[in-house]
Scaffold this active site. Structure first.
Site, PDB file in Angstrom:
ATOM      1  N   GLY A  10       0.835  -1.191   0.000  1.00  0.00           N
ATOM      2  CA  GLY A  10       0.000   0.000   0.000  1.00  0.00           C
ATOM      3  C   GLY A  10       0.869   1.238   0.000  1.00  0.00           C
ATOM      4  O   GLY A  10       2.011   1.224  -0.449  1.00  0.00           O
ATOM      5  N   CYS A  11       0.343   2.337   0.531  1.00  0.00           N
ATOM      6  CA  CYS A  11       1.082   3.595   0.604  1.00  0.00           C
ATOM      7  C   CYS A  11       2.408   3.366   1.315  1.00  0.00           C
ATOM      8  O   CYS A  11       2.452   2.828   2.419  1.00  0.00           O
ATOM      9  CB  CYS A  11       0.255   4.640   1.347  1.00  0.00           C
ATOM     10  SG  CYS A  11       1.145   6.192   1.598  1.00  0.00           S
ATOM     11  N   PHE A  12       3.484   3.798   0.696  1.00  0.00           N
ATOM     12  CA  PHE A  12       4.805   3.467   1.238  1.00  0.00           C
ATOM     13  C   PHE A  12       5.207   4.249   2.482  1.00  0.00           C
ATOM     14  O   PHE A  12       6.131   3.868   3.183  1.00  0.00           O
ATOM     15  CB  PHE A  12       5.899   3.547   0.189  1.00  0.00           C
ATOM     16  CG  PHE A  12       5.926   4.750  -0.726  1.00  0.00           C
ATOM     17  CD1 PHE A  12       5.576   6.029  -0.309  1.00  0.00           C
ATOM     18  CD2 PHE A  12       6.337   4.588  -2.043  1.00  0.00           C
ATOM     19  CE1 PHE A  12       5.637   7.117  -1.163  1.00  0.00           C
ATOM     20  CE2 PHE A  12       6.404   5.673  -2.914  1.00  0.00           C
ATOM     21  CZ  PHE A  12       6.056   6.938  -2.473  1.00  0.00           C
ATOM     22  N   TRP A  13       4.534   5.340   2.813  1.00  0.00           N
ATOM     23  CA  TRP A  13       4.949   6.169   3.954  1.00  0.00           C
ATOM     24  C   TRP A  13       4.899   5.413   5.273  1.00  0.00           C
ATOM     25  O   TRP A  13       5.848   5.410   6.030  1.00  0.00           O
ATOM     26  CB  TRP A  13       4.100   7.421   4.066  1.00  0.00           C
ATOM     27  CG  TRP A  13       4.196   8.366   2.916  1.00  0.00           C
ATOM     28  CD1 TRP A  13       5.236   8.507   2.040  1.00  0.00           C
ATOM     29  CD2 TRP A  13       3.206   9.299   2.515  1.00  0.00           C
ATOM     30  NE1 TRP A  13       4.947   9.479   1.127  1.00  0.00           N
ATOM     31  CE2 TRP A  13       3.714   9.992   1.385  1.00  0.00           C
ATOM     32  CE3 TRP A  13       1.944   9.634   2.990  1.00  0.00           C
ATOM     33  CZ2 TRP A  13       3.001  10.997   0.751  1.00  0.00           C
ATOM     34  CZ3 TRP A  13       1.237  10.632   2.355  1.00  0.00           C
ATOM     35  CH2 TRP A  13       1.753  11.304   1.242  1.00  0.00           C
TER      36      TRP A  13
END
Length: 155
Positions: A10-13
């Site tokens: 998913g979102c890498f952050w």
């Protein structure tokens, strides 16, 4: 000696922060992998037509943390049963994927998925793909949450 592993969850952050907190991990970079567009930009990946996933490239010391532990961290850091999404983020760039460098990593990833399947009613949708070129994300994405004083971006 160090080794590298690459995961899309998913979102890498938030995934970056999760892996930075694993003892034995020496570096985590966010970027893109698994697609056909060379040197993609965030905007291109978000359009969903590059084939790339948002990924983290984890550099680690195998004498301090095992690849199996990294796989467990990956599978615990997101919902691996979702197809091309995590929470409100939808698209193939948010797919669950492990990029493996060799047969040993392939086998370890398959065993980890089987082991974690017991926690879910739905089938795990995580893809296990051959290693791919890692394209680093833009500088403003590196340690994005840390720069903003945030511990996570979980919903």
């Amino acid at each position: 000696m160090t080794a590298e592993a690459m995961f899309g969850a998913g979102c890498f952050w938030g995934v970056e922060v999760t892996f930075r907190n694993v003892p034995g991990v020496t570096d985590v970079r966010v970027g893109y992998a698994g697609g056909t567009t060379p040197q993609p930009t965030y905007e291109q990946v978000c359009r969903g037509d590059t084939g790339h996933a948002e990924v983290v490239r984890v550099t680690y010391d195998p004498s301090e943390v095992s690849y199996d532990r990294l796989l467990d961290t990956f599978l615990e850091a997101h919902d691996p049963t979702q197809v091309n999404r995590q929470g409100p983020d939808v698209g193939s760039q948010y797919r669950s994927v492990v990029f493996v460098a060799d047969e040993a990593e392939q086998g370890a990833a398959e065993k980890a998925v089987a082991r974690h399947q017991q926690r879910f009613d739905a089938p795990i949708a995580t893809q296990i793909d051959d290693d791919a070129t890692f394209w680093p994300a833009e500088d403003y994405h590196q340690q994005y949450l840390v720069k903003r004083g945030l511990a996570s971006c979980r919903i």
